[in-house]
Design a protein around this motif. Sequence first.
Motif, PDB file in Angstrom:
ATOM      1  N   VAL A  19       0.838  -1.206   0.000  1.00  0.00           N
ATOM      2  CA  VAL A  19       0.000   0.000   0.000  1.00  0.00           C
ATOM      3  C   VAL A  19       0.869   1.251   0.000  1.00  0.00           C
ATOM      4  CG1 VAL A  19      -1.847   1.225   1.184  1.00  0.00           C
ATOM      5  CG2 VAL A  19      -1.772  -1.266   1.263  1.00  0.00           C
ATOM      6  N   PHE A  20       1.894   1.257   0.820  1.00  0.00           N
ATOM      7  CA  PHE A  20       2.744   2.436   0.922  1.00  0.00           C
ATOM      8  C   PHE A  20       3.599   2.640  -0.321  1.00  0.00           C
ATOM      9  CE2 PHE A  20       1.448   2.784   5.235  1.00  0.00           C
ATOM     10  CZ  PHE A  20       1.763   4.075   5.625  1.00  0.00           C
ATOM     11  N   THR A  21       3.733   1.607  -1.159  1.00  0.00           N
ATOM     12  CA  THR A  21       4.411   1.786  -2.444  1.00  0.00           C
ATOM     13  C   THR A  21       3.695   2.835  -3.277  1.00  0.00           C
ATOM     14  OG1 THR A  21       5.201  -0.506  -2.443  1.00  0.00           O
ATOM     15  CG2 THR A  21       5.135   0.621  -4.557  1.00  0.00           C
ATOM     16  N   ILE A  22       2.367   2.818  -3.237  1.00  0.00           N
ATOM     17  CA  ILE A  22       1.569   3.778  -4.007  1.00  0.00           C
ATOM     18  C   ILE A  22       1.859   5.207  -3.547  1.00  0.00           C
ATOM     19  CG2 ILE A  22      -0.778   4.495  -4.582  1.00  0.00           C
ATOM     20  CD1 ILE A  22      -1.649   1.597  -4.107  1.00  0.00           C
ATOM     21  N   PHE A  23       1.808   5.431  -2.237  1.00  0.00           N
ATOM     22  CA  PHE A  23       2.012   6.780  -1.710  1.00  0.00           C
ATOM     23  C   PHE A  23       3.461   7.228  -1.867  1.00  0.00           C
ATOM     24  CE2 PHE A  23      -1.479   5.265   1.302  1.00  0.00           C
ATOM     25  CZ  PHE A  23      -2.463   5.666   0.413  1.00  0.00           C
ATOM     26  N   ASN A  24       4.384   6.313  -1.673  1.00  0.00           N
ATOM     27  CA  ASN A  24       5.790   6.653  -1.820  1.00  0.00           C
ATOM     28  C   ASN A  24       6.100   7.112  -3.245  1.00  0.00           C
ATOM     29  OD1 ASN A  24       8.696   6.605  -1.035  1.00  0.00           O
ATOM     30  ND2 ASN A  24       8.783   4.871  -2.429  1.00  0.00           N
ATOM     31  N   THR A  71       9.368  11.585   4.821  1.00  0.00           N
ATOM     32  CA  THR A  71       8.532  10.943   5.840  1.00  0.00           C
ATOM     33  C   THR A  71       7.929   9.640   5.330  1.00  0.00           C
ATOM     34  OG1 THR A  71       7.991  13.102   6.794  1.00  0.00           O
ATOM     35  CG2 THR A  71       6.556  11.259   7.359  1.00  0.00           C
ATOM     36  N   VAL A  72       7.334   9.685   4.130  1.00  0.00           N
ATOM     37  CA  VAL A  72       6.685   8.496   3.583  1.00  0.00           C
ATOM     38  C   VAL A  72       7.712   7.417   3.249  1.00  0.00           C
ATOM     39  CG1 VAL A  72       5.271   7.606   1.693  1.00  0.00           C
ATOM     40  CG2 VAL A  72       4.732   9.813   2.717  1.00  0.00           C
ATOM     41  N   LEU A  73       8.865   7.825   2.718  1.00  0.00           N
ATOM     42  CA  LEU A  73       9.886   6.834   2.375  1.00  0.00           C
ATOM     43  C   LEU A  73      10.417   6.138   3.623  1.00  0.00           C
ATOM     44  CD1 LEU A  73      11.542   5.462   0.237  1.00  0.00           C
ATOM     45  CD2 LEU A  73      13.212   7.330   0.366  1.00  0.00           C
ATOM     46  N   LEU A  74      10.604   6.880   4.696  1.00  0.00           N
ATOM     47  CA  LEU A  74      11.044   6.258   5.945  1.00  0.00           C
ATOM     48  C   LEU A  74       9.981   5.289   6.462  1.00  0.00           C
ATOM     49  CD1 LEU A  74      12.755   9.236   7.819  1.00  0.00           C
ATOM     50  CD2 LEU A  74      13.856   7.185   6.893  1.00  0.00           C
ATOM     51  N   ALA A  75       8.704   5.689   6.365  1.00  0.00           N
ATOM     52  CA  ALA A  75       7.620   4.786   6.776  1.00  0.00           C
ATOM     53  C   ALA A  75       7.610   3.538   5.901  1.00  0.00           C
ATOM     54  CB  ALA A  75       6.276   5.503   6.691  1.00  0.00           C
ATOM     55  N   TYR A  76       7.877   3.718   4.616  1.00  0.00           N
ATOM     56  CA  TYR A  76       7.915   2.587   3.678  1.00  0.00           C
ATOM     57  C   TYR A  76       9.021   1.601   4.059  1.00  0.00           C
ATOM     58  CZ  TYR A  76       8.514   0.126  -0.777  1.00  0.00           C
ATOM     59  OH  TYR A  76       8.639  -0.831  -1.748  1.00  0.00           O
ATOM     60  N   TYR A  77      10.148   2.135   4.487  1.00  0.00           N
ATOM     61  CA  TYR A  77      11.259   1.274   4.888  1.00  0.00           C
ATOM     62  C   TYR A  77      11.021   0.629   6.255  1.00  0.00           C
ATOM     63  CZ  TYR A  77      14.399   2.796   1.116  1.00  0.00           C
ATOM     64  OH  TYR A  77      14.981   3.013  -0.104  1.00  0.00           O
ATOM     65  N   TRP A 124      19.356  11.360  -0.217  1.00  0.00           N
ATOM     66  CA  TRP A 124      20.359  10.480   0.387  1.00  0.00           C
ATOM     67  C   TRP A 124      20.074  10.128   1.850  1.00  0.00           C
ATOM     68  CZ3 TRP A 124      22.921  11.951   4.693  1.00  0.00           C
ATOM     69  CH2 TRP A 124      23.150  13.302   4.934  1.00  0.00           C
ATOM     70  N   LEU A 125      19.411  10.998   2.609  1.00  0.00           N
ATOM     71  CA  LEU A 125      19.192  10.704   4.021  1.00  0.00           C
ATOM     72  C   LEU A 125      18.225   9.531   4.240  1.00  0.00           C
ATOM     73  CD1 LEU A 125      19.641  11.313   6.972  1.00  0.00           C
ATOM     74  CD2 LEU A 125      17.843  13.060   6.847  1.00  0.00           C
ATOM     75  N   PRO A 126      16.987   9.580   3.728  1.00  0.00           N
ATOM     76  CA  PRO A 126      16.080   8.454   3.985  1.00  0.00           C
ATOM     77  C   PRO A 126      16.533   7.158   3.330  1.00  0.00           C
ATOM     78  CG  PRO A 126      15.103   9.947   2.390  1.00  0.00           C
ATOM     79  CD  PRO A 126      16.332  10.631   2.904  1.00  0.00           C
TER      80      PRO A 126
END
Length: 262
Positions: A27-32, A115-121, A169-171
């Motif tokens: 699901v978070f792939t879509i938002f990311n 934020t979203v990428l960190l949540a995705y990871y 580079w950070l996330p």
Amino acid sequence: MLLSPMPAVLALRKRKALGDLNPLPLVFTIFNCTGWIAYGCIIQNPWIPTGNVIGLLGGLFFTLEAMMVADRRTQDRILGILLVGTVYFASMCCYTAYELSSEAAQKVWSYQCMTVLLAYYIIPLSTMYKVIKTKNAVSFYLPLSIATVANGSMWALYGRFGVNDITQWLPNSIGAMLGVLQVALCLIYDRHPPNDNLSVKTEAEQRHTQHSLQLFKQAGTPIGEDDQQMLLEEDVALHIQVVERGTSLKGDIDCLKTLPCT
């Protein structure tokens, strides 16, 4: 990385069951991908939207497939996240397009993407406690974990030394390290589903054939240790047969449901 769940999704589509696959990263792939497409367009970097458009289409396919085989509670959970995410991103697009300058919009989308990428990871690690407790990493999908390391490492290097963009580079650096942790758990612990027969045996041992022993006691028949062990083994064998017959019967019923009515 965004297409690495494809084998697992095709497998769940074939068996018509979600199994141990965690659907939240899908699901978070879509938002990311949606966020990175917007950010790439704002900073006019064609490399960012290109890959994320493919990831967005893949995420939609994966999520819909997972919803069709998931239980009702999981379906409601996924649907709720999709609705909230859609409203959020639609509001973000309108706000940054009409109310903010180009620089301000870039900064807003930058924070949002990180934020979203960190949540995705981080989301795949929601089952880490279960993995460590059960010493079984079946809920981690190894190809996705390996792809996470490779993807995070390459984007981190590109973001740091190619364009010097902290948003990239950070996330991704954090994601690469979390991916290494997932791979390590996959290598340390077993990744095969637990044997149902073993759980049945454990349950039988815990009950210790109480019903059979009670019948013997009511009849006044003395029970020795050898007799108790024999009853236990018979009880375990009976439970295993019940499980196997139940599984076979369920398969027969599912097969009959696919036959056309005449």
